[in-house]
Design an enzyme around this catalytic site. Structure first.
Site, PDB file in Angstrom:
ATOM      1  CB  SER A   1     -11.414  -9.792   0.430  1.00  0.00           C
ATOM      2  OG  SER A   1     -11.685  -9.383  -0.879  1.00  0.00           O
ATOM      3  CG  LEU A   2      -8.509  -4.240   0.724  1.00  0.00           C
ATOM      4  CD1 LEU A   2      -7.699  -3.726  -0.441  1.00  0.00           C
ATOM      5  CD2 LEU A   2      -9.435  -3.170   1.241  1.00  0.00           C
TER       6      LEU A   2
ATOM      7  NE  ARG B   1      -8.394  -7.141  -4.569  1.00  0.00           N
ATOM      8  CZ  ARG B   1      -9.402  -7.160  -3.719  1.00  0.00           C
ATOM      9  NH1 ARG B   1      -9.857  -6.024  -3.215  1.00  0.00           N
ATOM     10  NH2 ARG B   1      -9.965  -8.313  -3.359  1.00  0.00           N
TER      11      ARG B   1
END
Length: 297
Positions: free
Chosen positions: A88-89, A113
């Site tokens: 993800s991140l 984000r």
């Protein structure tokens, strides 16, 4: 072949990065640069803040990114990835580590984000739940037949899948999944339905920022969450990064593909050891390690 993997949200801890700051002039310089880019002193929160302070979305994502990226930059000459991936991140950390993004641009995108996701969470109350002990196809079928928005969001390892969506739909799906034999179906303490269609407003906002950022040809392939395959083309990397917010994280499939492509050692770069545990559950034969920095780098 050496695979370097980068953790996502949830890996943060109080005091993270302080050892890097105190022992590496390069780390100190990058942390100070980050304070200036973000417009607040994130180092104070990382080094001295409480677990509660670190949980704030605008802090969590940049903090994990900074810990991972600065650690990668202080490993020294031994940092030679044949392939990278991030959960993800962590995909943003991986893209800075393999040269596709600059430190400054990566940090700006991660900050944007985080704020875009926070806004999307506030638009519609939503959540996620961890499902343990069921085959992926059963979980997918329950999601597809539950009224409302509920989707498979994180394929973490065999028998561990996270679902994401509207609160009522998640609660209903959890009941059904327990009836189907899930060992656990547990609602998670998260701010919203990440990696689901409910993140569409954030995806649109982030898409504009990504389109306006220059990406370079990476030094090695990145196995992206959306495709679970090796990507080296800059325009494809951008497109996958934009899709990531509303699409599932195919971590199981990514690790399997990396192993198939020759990865033997998986080194986790950043806070915690969560990804090493998942790699072992996906492929017991893989060797795992935590990255360590070289003092005075």
């Amino acid at each position: 072949m050496n695979a370097y993997i980068f953790p996502g949200q949830g890996a943060q801890f109080s005091g993270m990065g302080l050892d890097l700051y105190e022992n590496s002039p390069l780390a100190q310089e990058l942390f100070e640069k980050a304070n200036s880019i973000l417009g607040f002193t994130i180092t104070d929160i990382m080094f001295e803040g409480s677990a509660e302070d670190l949980k704030e979305t605008k802090v969590t994502q940049p903090a994990i990114f900074l810990h991972s990226v600065i650690l990668a930059k202080t490993i020294g000459a031994s940092f030679k990835p044949d392939m990278v991936a991030g959960h993800s991140l962590g995909e943003f950390s991986a893209l800075v580590a393999n040269g596709a993004l600059t430190f400054e641009d990566g940090l700006k995108l991660v900050s944007q984000r985080a704020l875009a996701m926070q806004k999307a969470c506030e638009l519609q109350p939503s959540t996620m739940a961890a499902v343990l002990g069921l085959d992926d196809d059963i979980v997918e079928k329950v999601c597809a037949t539950t009224p409302g928005v509920v989707v498979a969001a994180n394929y973490n390892c065999p028998g561990q899948l996270v679902i994401s969506g509207e609160i009522e739909a998640i609660n209903k799906a959890c009941e059904t999944l327990k009836e189907e034999g899930a060992r656990r179906a547990l609602v998670l303490p998260v701010g919203g339905a990440f990696h689901s269609p409910l993140m569409e407003p954030a995806r649109e906002e982030l898409a504009a920022a990504i389109e306006n950022t220059t990406f370079s040809k990476p030094n090695c392939p990145i196995y992206q969450n959306v495709t679970a395959s090796a990507v080296i083309d800059e325009s494809a990397i951008k497109a996958n990064l934009i899709s990531q917010l509303t699409a599932p994280v195919k971590w199981t499939q990514s690790v399997q593909q990396m192993v198939a492509d020759g990865a033997t050692l998986f080194t986790e770069v950043g806070p915690g050891k969560v990804l090493q545990g998942l790699v072992k559950k996906i492929n017991r034969a893989s060797e795992t390690a935590s990255a360590t920095f070289e003092a005075n780098s």
